[in-house]
Every structure is written in C-alpha cells, then in structure tokens.
Design a protein around this motif. Structure first.
Motif, PDB file in Angstrom:
ATOM      1  N   ASP A  44       0.818  -1.213   0.000  1.00  0.00           N
ATOM      2  CA  ASP A  44       0.000   0.000   0.000  1.00  0.00           C
ATOM      3  C   ASP A  44       0.849   1.258   0.000  1.00  0.00           C
ATOM      4  O   ASP A  44       0.489   2.270  -0.629  1.00  0.00           O
ATOM      5  CB  ASP A  44      -0.945   0.003   1.206  1.00  0.00           C
ATOM      6  N   LEU A  80       2.226   1.642  -3.497  1.00  0.00           N
ATOM      7  CA  LEU A  80       1.145   2.085  -4.380  1.00  0.00           C
ATOM      8  C   LEU A  80       0.915   3.583  -4.245  1.00  0.00           C
ATOM      9  O   LEU A  80       0.850   4.305  -5.253  1.00  0.00           O
ATOM     10  CB  LEU A  80      -0.143   1.321  -4.049  1.00  0.00           C
ATOM     11  N   ASP A  88      -3.659  -1.991  -9.351  1.00  0.00           N
ATOM     12  CA  ASP A  88      -4.100  -0.933  -8.430  1.00  0.00           C
ATOM     13  C   ASP A  88      -3.621   0.430  -8.933  1.00  0.00           C
ATOM     14  O   ASP A  88      -4.324   1.438  -8.797  1.00  0.00           O
ATOM     15  CB  ASP A  88      -3.564  -1.197  -7.023  1.00  0.00           C
ATOM     16  N   GLU A 146      -6.013   1.423 -11.766  1.00  0.00           N
ATOM     17  CA  GLU A 146      -7.298   1.882 -11.229  1.00  0.00           C
ATOM     18  C   GLU A 146      -7.200   3.278 -10.620  1.00  0.00           C
ATOM     19  O   GLU A 146      -8.192   4.001 -10.560  1.00  0.00           O
ATOM     20  CB  GLU A 146      -7.807   0.877 -10.195  1.00  0.00           C
ATOM     21  N   GLY A 147      -6.001   3.664 -10.179  1.00  0.00           N
ATOM     22  CA  GLY A 147      -5.826   4.966  -9.552  1.00  0.00           C
ATOM     23  C   GLY A 147      -5.326   6.061 -10.471  1.00  0.00           C
ATOM     24  O   GLY A 147      -5.041   7.178 -10.022  1.00  0.00           O
TER      25      GLY A 147
END
Length: 441
Positions: free
Chosen positions: A308, A311, A358, A361-362
């Motif tokens: 995380d 990311l 991820d 998607e961001g």
C-alpha cells in the motif's frame, strides 16, 4: 460474416495474439452468453483471452477446460457449423503445450490434425525446414539458442520442431511421427491432398518464411475444412491474418491519435522483463516529455506488507508528472529475481501484477491513452485494471502492437485507446514510436 467462411475461434494465452488483425472482439469473460456474443459477431474471428501463460499447468488446464465446456454449449446454441480452433501462444515456443491442445481436443474432440505454426513475421520469427528461427539483427538464430529457451517456466532444448514436440510431449508423440509441411510442399501446392488424408489428431509442423507462405497454407486449410476436415492449431499470430482475410484496418497506424478522448498526456505501464523491453524502456526514458517512475519489486518481495505504501508513492508521483504535462512511465525494476520454485515465482508475479493493476485503477481519469508493455501485464490491464468483459480491436499502431478502445460507457476511462504491446516485439525505438503516434497529434 461470410457464411462460406468458418468461424475462427482463438483461445489466446495472453492478450497479444490479435496483433495481426483488426475489428474483431476480444472476450475477457467466457460465460456462455459472452461467448455467444462473440460467435454471432459479423467479423469471422474472435479471441478469448484466457491468460493461461501466467498460470500453473494445472490452472491452465482447468481454465482451458472451462472455456471449451462453455464454448461447446455456445456453439450448439448459435448453430455454428463450421469453425477452426486456434490455441494461440508465443512465437518463441513458450507456453503450456501440449496441455492446452490436449484439453481442447478432449473437450471439442475429433480433430483430424493439430498444427504447430509458430512463425510470426512481424516479430522476425520464421520456420524453415521445420527449424524455428528468430531473426536477431538480421541473423537467423535457432530459437533454442535464445534467452526464450532458457525461460524459468517454459524452457526447452530444441529448435527443430519435431524434436520440440517429442520433448514437450515427453515422447508420447515421437519426432518421426510428426508430419512436416516444408516451404517446398507449401509453395509447390503439394499439401492439398495431404490435408485430406490427415486423421486422428495427427501432429503437423508447418514452415513459414513470409506471409505469402501462410496465405497458401491457409487457403488449402480452408478448402479442406469446406470438405469436412476438422483442424486445431497451436499458433503464433501471423497465421490468423491469412485465415481471417480482413484486409486493411480502418484507421492507419500514424493516424491513431484521432482516437484520443483528451489532449492531455497518456500513461505508459511496463511490466515485461525481456531484454528487448528493457532496451525500449531505456530509449523511451531518454525523451524529454516522459518521466520514469520505478516500482521496486525487490521491496515488495522482501516486505509484502509495504504494498500500500509503494502504491501510494507511485500514484502520487504519477499525478505530479501528469499535472506537469508530461507522460508518466511506470515500470517494474529490471533485475531478474530468483525463487525456490516455479510456483513461488508465479505467485510473486501475481503480487506484482496486483500492485500494477491498483496503479491503473488509480490513474487520473483524463488520461488520453494507456500503453501496456508485456503480454501478461496487458491481459491484467484489460480484465482487472479496466474491468472489461470484451473490447473491440481497432488495429495495430505498430506491427504486432494492437490497440483497443474502451466503451463510451466505461465508468472510469470512457473511449480510452489502450495499446497492447508484447514484451518481445519491436525494435529499440518501438516504445517511443507508439508513444509518439499517440502523444503528438
């Protein structure tokens, strides 16, 4: 679809097999209704993106079986009578052979022959006298002498295709049992009768030095199919051009910037680790208009809980670069990591892919395009990052590099052109060329 032409059903083990055709559907789901949509489409060829090359042998067999089970139902319900099945895989002979062709034969059954046609002319792969070559700087190099034959999952020892078949089938099919269609046979029109005599899922390896060779072979195949023969192919992409006969794509490669929904920068995502990709990435990072953003996969391996944090750091940098009017190039660190076994390597690959998806998607909603470098990465971008059920193929922006566009109704990125750029395709300037064609109108 021309009713005299069989439907060409391609089970693609990564999303790059459509790299020589256009206008057809790429299906990222294989429930019966989605398959029926593909079978009834006007274009004579459809692709089912199974992504099995990223899976273990057991997973690959299970997914292929599931696809074929549903396909059998969909074919019956749509009353499709004539069809060819293609197990599309890598032109450098990496993939789950013979697992996938065995499962397809078991589920869809009674094929007279299965053909190995790995030549991929756009990528410099040719087959002469049943020996498969890569053209490296114009030099014919037997494929077993290249980095691809040393792949940690799909290694092999033979460039002579009958020996490759014997190796991969562990002697179930011996080299002398393999039928060979040479360039002399194909160009001399000698295979027409041979095709009609094939039976019992006979293994056949096929030469190809140019598209014209495959045009001749495909015409003979279509004629034999019209006489009731049932054929299965384990093939790279070039044969599909000859089988589908689609002609020129609607929009020329150099005009594909017309598909952009905004005038803002796009994003480049690089997952592939082959040497050619690394060279193309290094060349792209020389451009003033791009900024490289490295995702350190060693950090992820050593501390999975840091995902995380990695990311958020990546997305913050992407946003900063994008708002400065430059192209963010997100790429995984390049060093080859070692693992105790294949299973561990594949599982870590899934972790890396999950992180990259991820990131997708961001991404900022107003990006103008997305270039995805690497076959497995591209499949995950379509099915996970963009959550597509199907996509319409626009054509190629470079030889071997497909472009799809999301639907106008896509929740996050409507009408977004996405380039599916295989890891082992293109020259050193390939990534720059694709980026330039989209970035600069």
């Amino acid at each position: 679809m021309n009713q005299s032409q069989p439907k060409i059903i391609v089970l693609d083990d990564d999303p790059t097999g459509s790299q020589t055709v256009h206008s057809c559907l790429l299906l990222l789901r294989w429930d019966v209704e989605t398959l029926k949509q593909g079978l009834l489409d006007d274009v004579p060829i459809l692709f089912i993106l199974s992504n099995t090359r990223a899976m273990t042998p057991t997973q690959a067999a299970e997914i292929t079986q599931e696809v074929c089970h549903n396909l059998k139902i969909a074919i019956a319900q749509t009353n499709i009578k004539d069809f060819l099945v293609v197990s599309r895989s890598d032109s450098t002979l990496r993939g789950h052979y013979p697992i996938e062709t065995d499962v397809i034969s078991s589920e869809l059954g009674d094929f007279d022959a299965h053909f190995l046609t790995p030549a991929f002319f756009e990528g410099g792969r040719i087959t002469i006298d049943s020996i498969h070559y890569l053209l490296i700087d114009g030099v014919k190099t037997p494929v077993a002498e290249t980095e691809f034959a040393r792949d940690s999952v799909f290694s092999y020892n033979h460039s002579y295709l009958p020996d490759y078949v014997a190796e991969k089938t562990q002697g179930r099919i011996t080299a002398p049992e393999v039928v060979r269609f040479t360039l002399k046979d194909i160009r001399g029109g000698q295979i027409d009768d041979q095709l009609l005599q094939l039976t019992g899922n006979q293994c056949v390896v096929v030469d190809g030095e140019s598209q014209a060779d495959f045009d001749l072979f495909a015409q003979a195949v279509l004629t034999a199919t019209g006489k009731g023969k049932r054929f299965l192919f384990r093939s790279a992409a070039s044969l599909l051009t000859s089988l589908a006969q689609l002609g020129q794509q609607p929009t020329a490669p150099e005009k594909m910037s017309s598909y952009k929904p905004t005038d803002k920068p796009g994003v480049v995502l690089v997952g592939s680790h082959v040497q050619k990709t690394t060279q193309q990435l290094e060349r792209l990072l020389e451009e003033e208009e791009v900024v490289g953003i490295k995702v350190d996969v060693v950090r992820l391996r050593d501390r999975p809980a840091a995902k995380d944090i990695i990311l958020q750091e990546t997305l913050d940098t992407v946003k900063k670069v994008f708002e400065a009017g430059k192209t963010p190039v997100v790429y995984t660190s390049r060093q080859e990591l070692s693992f105790t076994d294949i299973q561990q390597r594949l599982e870590f690959g899934e972790q890396v892919s999950a992180l990259l998806m991820d990131v997708v998607e961001g991404l900022p909603k107003s990006i103008a395009f997305l270039i995805s470098k690497g076959g497995i990465t591209s499949n995950d971008v379509l099915s996970v990052g963009l959550n597509l059920t199907s996509a319409r193929l626009l054509g190629q922006i470079l030889p071997g590099c497909s472009v799809i566009r999301t639907e106008p109704t896509h929740a996050q990125f409507p009408n977004l052109p996405v380039v599916l750029f295989p890891g082992n395709v293109g020259n050193r300037d390939g990534l720059v060329s694709a980026w330039s064609r989209l970035r600069f109108s």
